[in-house]
Write a protein that holds these residues in place. Structure first.
Motif, PDB file in Angstrom:
ATOM      1  N   HIS A  59     -10.857 -27.945 -17.718  1.00 19.59           N
ATOM      2  CA  HIS A  59     -10.355 -27.625 -19.201  1.00 19.59           C
ATOM      3  C   HIS A  59     -11.053 -27.027 -20.095  1.00 19.59           C
ATOM      4  O   HIS A  59     -12.557 -27.215 -19.857  1.00 19.59           O
ATOM      5  CB  HIS A  59      -9.476 -28.927 -19.528  1.00 19.59           C
ATOM      6  CG  HIS A  59      -8.452 -29.451 -18.746  1.00 19.59           C
ATOM      7  ND1 HIS A  59      -7.293 -28.963 -18.870  1.00 19.59           N
ATOM      8  CD2 HIS A  59      -8.496 -30.581 -18.001  1.00 19.59           C
ATOM      9  CE1 HIS A  59      -6.215 -29.785 -18.183  1.00 19.59           C
ATOM     10  NE2 HIS A  59      -6.918 -30.779 -17.587  1.00 19.59           N
ATOM     11  N   ASP A  86      -5.036 -30.471  -9.372  1.00 23.59           N
ATOM     12  CA  ASP A  86      -4.203 -29.011  -9.553  1.00 23.59           C
ATOM     13  C   ASP A  86      -3.428 -29.224 -10.991  1.00 23.59           C
ATOM     14  O   ASP A  86      -2.241 -28.262 -11.084  1.00 23.59           O
ATOM     15  CB  ASP A  86      -2.820 -29.248  -8.534  1.00 23.59           C
ATOM     16  CG  ASP A  86      -3.411 -29.268  -6.908  1.00 23.59           C
ATOM     17  OD1 ASP A  86      -4.403 -28.784  -6.834  1.00 23.59           O
ATOM     18  OD2 ASP A  86      -2.694 -29.939  -6.175  1.00 23.59           O
ATOM     19  N   ALA A  87      -4.140 -29.575 -11.786  1.00 23.03           N
ATOM     20  CA  ALA A  87      -3.602 -29.434 -13.290  1.00 23.03           C
ATOM     21  C   ALA A  87      -3.495 -28.392 -13.989  1.00 23.03           C
ATOM     22  O   ALA A  87      -4.671 -27.352 -13.453  1.00 23.03           O
ATOM     23  CB  ALA A  87      -4.138 -30.536 -14.154  1.00 23.03           C
ATOM     24  N   ASP A  88      -2.716 -27.735 -14.400  1.00 27.79           N
ATOM     25  CA  ASP A  88      -2.889 -26.317 -15.404  1.00 27.79           C
ATOM     26  C   ASP A  88      -3.972 -26.741 -16.514  1.00 27.79           C
ATOM     27  O   ASP A  88      -3.882 -27.739 -16.985  1.00 27.79           O
ATOM     28  CB  ASP A  88      -1.502 -26.224 -15.874  1.00 27.79           C
ATOM     29  CG  ASP A  88      -0.454 -25.805 -14.966  1.00 27.79           C
ATOM     30  OD1 ASP A  88      -0.585 -25.200 -13.857  1.00 27.79           O
ATOM     31  OD2 ASP A  88       0.775 -26.008 -15.435  1.00 27.79           O
ATOM     32  N   ARG A  94      -6.071 -26.645 -19.726  1.00 22.53           N
ATOM     33  CA  ARG A  94      -5.379 -26.530 -21.027  1.00 22.53           C
ATOM     34  C   ARG A  94      -6.763 -26.603 -22.030  1.00 22.53           C
ATOM     35  O   ARG A  94      -7.780 -26.706 -21.723  1.00 22.53           O
ATOM     36  CB  ARG A  94      -4.670 -27.985 -21.257  1.00 22.53           C
ATOM     37  CG  ARG A  94      -3.491 -28.202 -20.517  1.00 22.53           C
ATOM     38  CD  ARG A  94      -2.361 -27.374 -20.933  1.00 22.53           C
ATOM     39  NE  ARG A  94      -1.125 -27.562 -19.895  1.00 22.53           N
ATOM     40  CZ  ARG A  94      -0.242 -26.791 -19.773  1.00 22.53           C
ATOM     41  NH1 ARG A  94      -0.228 -25.459 -20.781  1.00 22.53           N
ATOM     42  NH2 ARG A  94       0.747 -27.045 -19.255  1.00 22.53           N
ATOM     43  N   ALA A 108      -1.651 -33.509 -18.779  1.00 21.42           N
ATOM     44  CA  ALA A 108      -0.585 -32.738 -18.025  1.00 21.42           C
ATOM     45  C   ALA A 108       0.814 -32.897 -18.846  1.00 21.42           C
ATOM     46  O   ALA A 108       1.618 -32.297 -19.417  1.00 21.42           O
ATOM     47  CB  ALA A 108      -0.453 -32.847 -16.740  1.00 21.42           C
ATOM     48  N   SER A 156       0.840 -32.202 -22.688  1.00 17.06           N
ATOM     49  CA  SER A 156       0.874 -30.563 -22.506  1.00 17.06           C
ATOM     50  C   SER A 156       2.278 -29.894 -22.130  1.00 17.06           C
ATOM     51  O   SER A 156       2.581 -28.897 -22.981  1.00 17.06           O
ATOM     52  CB  SER A 156      -0.125 -29.928 -21.828  1.00 17.06           C
ATOM     53  OG  SER A 156      -1.626 -30.514 -22.063  1.00 17.06           O
ATOM     54  N   THR A 157       2.813 -30.409 -21.287  1.00 13.74           N
ATOM     55  CA  THR A 157       4.086 -30.138 -20.913  1.00 13.74           C
ATOM     56  C   THR A 157       5.600 -30.640 -21.576  1.00 13.74           C
ATOM     57  O   THR A 157       6.563 -29.980 -21.408  1.00 13.74           O
ATOM     58  CB  THR A 157       4.332 -30.126 -19.270  1.00 13.74           C
ATOM     59  OG1 THR A 157       4.277 -31.656 -19.209  1.00 13.74           O
ATOM     60  CG2 THR A 157       3.310 -29.551 -18.785  1.00 13.74           C
TER      61      THR A 157
END
Length: 431
Positions: free
Chosen positions: A294, A267-269, A271, A413, A416-417
């Motif tokens: 990604h 469920d990673a955003d 990138r 993740a 990135s965050t």
């Protein structure tokens, strides 16, 4: 692909609907099979592959749509006539009676015999040839109850071959077989198709389907998700949508056909990531990141390197140089541009050929003294340059060669965050 002499496909399934009580198995399914073609049905469990095959064999009555064999509606054909047109190899290899193997194979001749007919020379020859082709002649006199599951699968294949039909219907024909016999079975079916017969098979192994089939029909959610040549159908989007997995679709170097590796959903955003590294370890990182969705780039790597192949298969930008040529200023600049556009740069194994090994602070283990994250992956800001290429990114993660794939995605993740606040270096451009 050519049709048979009547101009009709050997098998034509149109708008097929089948339900079992309140459960809809398939809906609106279209499948055709021509002479000289091999069609693979692929899809997750419960997608309706076996149901479609049962409709083709006439062992399940559709709730809607039509099934035609050589242009004739199957519901207007007798069981004997269906048996002259289509032979099947079921997934369930159980038999109710304890017959000798040869007797099981001889059952394939039943559609060609009258009620009181015995086996003639033509039938004996067909049985002998089928047993030899399937590799079961050596235990012809053994009880079917005494052979292994894989051997029983080959006996049922021999029975279907002895039937002498223009079309074969196979439900997971290699499910019980070891690697050698699985490949032998698929080679045999492929040879039969090349000689003018036709085959349609439910296949769970996507690589096997890509290697042997002319067309692949992807079934999902009770309908046809995709239909076409393997190279067009078995792409990441189709596999992701049908199997609810994260696939990486590469190219089998031996056969040139698609090779599918599936990973669990994450469920990673998504990138934009740049990978620095070479060899199989970097290739594995590229494949996993691309499968997760990604946007990946790579470089600088030698042409033909495993990581370069993986990036090409993923349609990812890659900067290459000739083998043993070293990294020139132009290729380094191109790779730094990709890294600068990325959210995170990942350096596989924590270094590359251009790393400044005299720079930075290192403890006695050789690891950077700025520490590591909770996933065992070292993370740095731009002020801690780890590579002439990676330093162009605002965030760099060092990736051990044996990194766990879940740790890899979590580290991406986190990096990135939780970016490190720092001014772009700009002044570290290599000369």
């Amino acid at each position: 692909m050519s049709a048979d002499d009547t101009g009709d496909p050997l098998i034509a399934v149109r708008d097929l609907d089948v339900a079992f009580g309140d459960l809809e198995a398939v809906s609106g399914v279209d499948v055709t099979l021509e002479s000289g073609s091999f069609v693979g049905l692929v899809g997750p469990n419960g997608a309706g592959k076996t149901t479609v095959l049962r409709a083709i064999k006439g062992t399940v009555d559709p709730d809607g749509g039509t099934v035609r064999l050589d242009g004739d509606p199957i519901d207007g054909l007798s069981a004997r006539e269906v048996g002259r047109r289509v032979a099947s190899v079921p997934q369930d290899t159980g038999l109710a009676f304890d017959f000798r193997v040869r007797h099981v194979v001889e059952m394939g001749r039943t559609p060609h015999l009258g009620r009181f007919d015995g086996h003639g020379p033509e039938d004996v020859a067909a049985v002998d040839e089928a047993m030899a082709a399937a590799g079961v002649e050596r235990f012809a006199d053994r009880s079917i109850a005494e052979v292994s599951g894989g051997e029983r699968q080959r006996v049922l294949l021999a029975r279907a071959l002895a039937q002498g039909t223009p079309a074969l219907v196979l439900d997971e024909p290699t499910a019980s077989l070891d690697v050698n016999h699985a490949v032998t079975t698929m080679d045999l079916v492929r040879d039969l198709v090349d000689d003018g017969r036709a085959a349609i098979a439910a296949i769970h192994d996507l690589d096997m389907a890509a290697r042997y089939c002319d067309r692949v029909v992807v079934l999902a959610h009770g309908g046809v998700h995709a239909d076409g040549p393997p190279a067009e159908v078995l792409d990441a989007g189709a596999v992701r949508g049908a199997f609810d997995a994260e696939p990486f679709v590469g190219r089998n170097p031996a056969t040139g056909t698609p090779a599918v590796t599936a990973f669990p959903r994450s469920d990673a955003d998504l990138r934009r990531l740049h990978v620095v590294g070479t060899g199989p370890d970097a290739a594995r990182v590229v494949a996993r990141l691309a499968a997760a969705g990604h946007e990946v780039s790579l470089g600088v790597v030698p042409e033909g390197d495993a990581a370069a192949v993986a990036a090409t298969d993923a349609d990812a930008p890659v900067v290459t140089v000739p083998p043993f040529a070293g990294v020139d200023a132009a290729s380094r600049a191109a790779a730094r541009e990709l890294a600068a556009e990325a959210d995170v740069a990942l350096v596989v194994d924590g270094r590359d050929d251009d790393r400044d090994r005299d720079g930075g602070d290192h403890d006695e283990t050789g690891r950077d003294s700025h520490g590591s994250g909770s996933h065992g992956l070292d993370s740095h800001g731009p002020e801690h340059d780890v590579s002439g290429v990676a330093s162009a990114a605002e965030r760099v993660v060092e990736v051990p060669a044996d990194v766990d794939e879940d740790d890899l995605l979590e580290a991406v993740a986190d990096a990135s965050t939780n970016p490190i606040e720092a001014e772009p270096t700009g002044s570290t451009e290599p000369t």
